[in-house]
Design an enzyme around this catalytic site. Sequence first.
Site, PDB file in Angstrom:
ATOM      1  N   ARG A 112      63.751  49.649  14.718  1.00 30.88           N
ATOM      2  CA  ARG A 112      64.231  48.257  14.862  1.00 30.88           C
ATOM      3  C   ARG A 112      63.602  47.576  16.077  1.00 30.88           C
ATOM      4  O   ARG A 112      63.451  46.353  16.099  1.00 30.88           O
ATOM      5  CB  ARG A 112      65.771  48.226  14.929  1.00 30.88           C
ATOM      6  N   HIS A 138      63.973  29.908  22.116  1.00 30.46           N
ATOM      7  CA  HIS A 138      63.684  31.340  21.992  1.00 30.46           C
ATOM      8  C   HIS A 138      62.308  31.594  21.342  1.00 30.46           C
ATOM      9  O   HIS A 138      61.499  32.386  21.842  1.00 30.46           O
ATOM     10  CB  HIS A 138      64.792  32.018  21.181  1.00 30.46           C
ATOM     11  N   HIS A 164      59.335  40.335  22.716  1.00 30.42           N
ATOM     12  CA  HIS A 164      60.639  39.856  23.180  1.00 30.42           C
ATOM     13  C   HIS A 164      60.987  40.260  24.616  1.00 30.42           C
ATOM     14  O   HIS A 164      61.794  39.586  25.256  1.00 30.42           O
ATOM     15  CB  HIS A 164      61.751  40.327  22.230  1.00 30.42           C
ATOM     16  N   HIS A 186      62.373  37.317  26.689  1.00 33.73           N
ATOM     17  CA  HIS A 186      63.724  37.290  27.269  1.00 33.73           C
ATOM     18  C   HIS A 186      63.659  37.043  28.783  1.00 33.73           C
ATOM     19  O   HIS A 186      64.496  36.320  29.333  1.00 33.73           O
ATOM     20  CB  HIS A 186      64.460  38.600  26.979  1.00 33.73           C
ATOM     21  N   ASN A 208      61.316  43.456  17.983  1.00 36.26           N
ATOM     22  CA  ASN A 208      61.323  42.837  19.303  1.00 36.26           C
ATOM     23  C   ASN A 208      59.923  42.669  19.869  1.00 36.26           C
ATOM     24  O   ASN A 208      59.745  42.555  21.079  1.00 36.26           O
ATOM     25  CB  ASN A 208      62.187  43.659  20.264  1.00 36.26           C
ATOM     26  N   LYS A 268      62.988  41.926   7.510  1.00 34.63           N
ATOM     27  CA  LYS A 268      64.112  42.180   8.413  1.00 34.63           C
ATOM     28  C   LYS A 268      65.060  43.205   7.796  1.00 34.63           C
ATOM     29  O   LYS A 268      65.466  44.174   8.455  1.00 34.63           O
ATOM     30  CB  LYS A 268      64.849  40.856   8.684  1.00 34.63           C
ATOM     31  N   GLU A 325      69.230  50.556  16.186  1.00 38.35           N
ATOM     32  CA  GLU A 325      68.071  50.601  17.085  1.00 38.35           C
ATOM     33  C   GLU A 325      68.019  51.902  17.897  1.00 38.35           C
ATOM     34  O   GLU A 325      67.870  51.885  19.117  1.00 38.35           O
ATOM     35  CB  GLU A 325      68.136  49.383  18.024  1.00 38.35           C
ATOM     36  N   GLU A 378      59.063  33.349  14.827  1.00 36.37           N
ATOM     37  CA  GLU A 378      59.576  34.641  14.344  1.00 36.37           C
ATOM     38  C   GLU A 378      58.913  35.021  13.011  1.00 36.37           C
ATOM     39  O   GLU A 378      58.702  36.191  12.726  1.00 36.37           O
ATOM     40  CB  GLU A 378      61.104  34.598  14.189  1.00 36.37           C
ATOM     41  N   LYS A 437      73.333  41.846  14.711  1.00 39.92           N
ATOM     42  CA  LYS A 437      73.346  41.841  16.181  1.00 39.92           C
ATOM     43  C   LYS A 437      74.126  40.627  16.647  1.00 39.92           C
ATOM     44  O   LYS A 437      73.891  39.507  16.172  1.00 39.92           O
ATOM     45  CB  LYS A 437      71.920  41.748  16.729  1.00 39.92           C
ATOM     46  N   ARG A 442      90.527  42.874  17.532  1.00 35.84           N
ATOM     47  CA  ARG A 442      89.781  44.097  17.167  1.00 35.84           C
ATOM     48  C   ARG A 442      88.936  43.939  15.908  1.00 35.84           C
ATOM     49  O   ARG A 442      88.571  44.907  15.258  1.00 35.84           O
ATOM     50  CB  ARG A 442      90.721  45.298  17.022  1.00 35.84           C
TER      51      ARG A 442
HETATM   52  N1  GLY Z   1      66.104  40.083  16.374  1.00 35.72           N
HETATM   53  C1  GLY Z   1      65.833  41.443  16.458  1.00 35.72           C
HETATM   54  C2  GLY Z   1      66.795  42.307  15.728  1.00 35.72           C
HETATM   55  O1  GLY Z   1      67.657  41.817  15.032  1.00 35.72           O
HETATM   56  O2  GLY Z   1      66.710  43.491  15.848  1.00 35.72           O
END
Ligand code: GLY
Length: 360
Positions: free
Chosen positions: A239, A263, A246, A250, A243, A224, A234, A183, A141, A119
């Site tokens: 946030r 990536h 992305h 993806h 992306n 960031k 998000e 990035e 994330k 947990r």
């Molecule tokens: N890589 C995108 C984020 O952390 O929101």
Amino acid sequence: MKQINLKVSKSYPIVFLKNLEDLSLNLGMHLQQQKVFIVSDTNVAKFYLDSIKTLLAEDKILVHSYVFKAGEEQKTLGTLSRIIKYAVSVGIDRQYTVIALGGGVVGDIAGFFASVYMRGLKYIQVPTTLLAMVDSSVGGKTAVNTDSGKNIVGTFYQPECVLINTKFLQTLNSRHLKNGMAEVIKYAVSFDDKFFQQLKLIFNKSVISEKDFENIIYKSCKYKADIVQMDEKETKGIRELLNFGHTFAHALETITEYKKFLHGEAVVFGMIFVSKLAETISYAKKGTTKILEDILIDAGFDIKINSNYNADRFFAIMKRDKKSISNKIKFVLPKKIGNIKSKIEVDDKTVLNLLKEVLK
Ligand code: GLY
């Protein structure tokens, strides 16, 4: 030592270290007990695991470690389950702090492990790639991929701290350095035309200096951190801006089973796609895509996909993106360099036609 303090549901520092030796001292400061479980991959472990273990042992820290095969295709529930089995077998309990020592894949999977094992254990991000330093190690994330798509299972789970040391970049090959640069370019295109111009100058030098890397990484982490602070989970449409490119990226990674593109390389194609899309619907200033393509070429990227993918299948994968609502993709589109917006809907036919054009 430079530091950025990230204030979200839990506040923590992003610390910029000068030497590898500083690592063990800073790790020590953020441990609840002198016990760590290092999760790393084969690429990173071969260079750093032994020396870091020695440094920690000198500081009387008990260390266990688990190393898995490097590569995005390893970011699976299978790998997670093997880490759990190993952790149980060596007696990792809640007194241990998990150290994610590696790039984006290690950070995502070790963070996910830390968030669910017993947990939740505390964890520390020690990014060793440019991509992880400028993006994935910051903001909490965590995830693994499944057959259905990238990062389909994951959590928001903030680390105790992020320890960044540019010395790790010395063993990174040029493909992986460029991977992170994608990035970095994303931040400039998204938020800062001046940064974009600075990057252009840097890419035109024959060698990028350590000082340039330090500045680029600090600036990227600042963007960031600012964004994550405004919208940690998000939910506010902020946030999502991170992306940019992305959704397409993806889908490209998923359709190629994480084997063909790194990536950042996929994000390059994704940024070009959304820029073309924004010009197609007259949202972006004309010429935006050309300016973007030029900096990507300066950074050394190949901007043609050079493969045939089925546009209908690709579109279906894009629609499964986490940002889609009721099967409608919410795009992040550029207005011009340094200015992007989230949550923009574009009709399916326009998207599909552009996909047919760029995927051939
Ligand atoms: N890589 C995108 C984020 O952390 O929101």
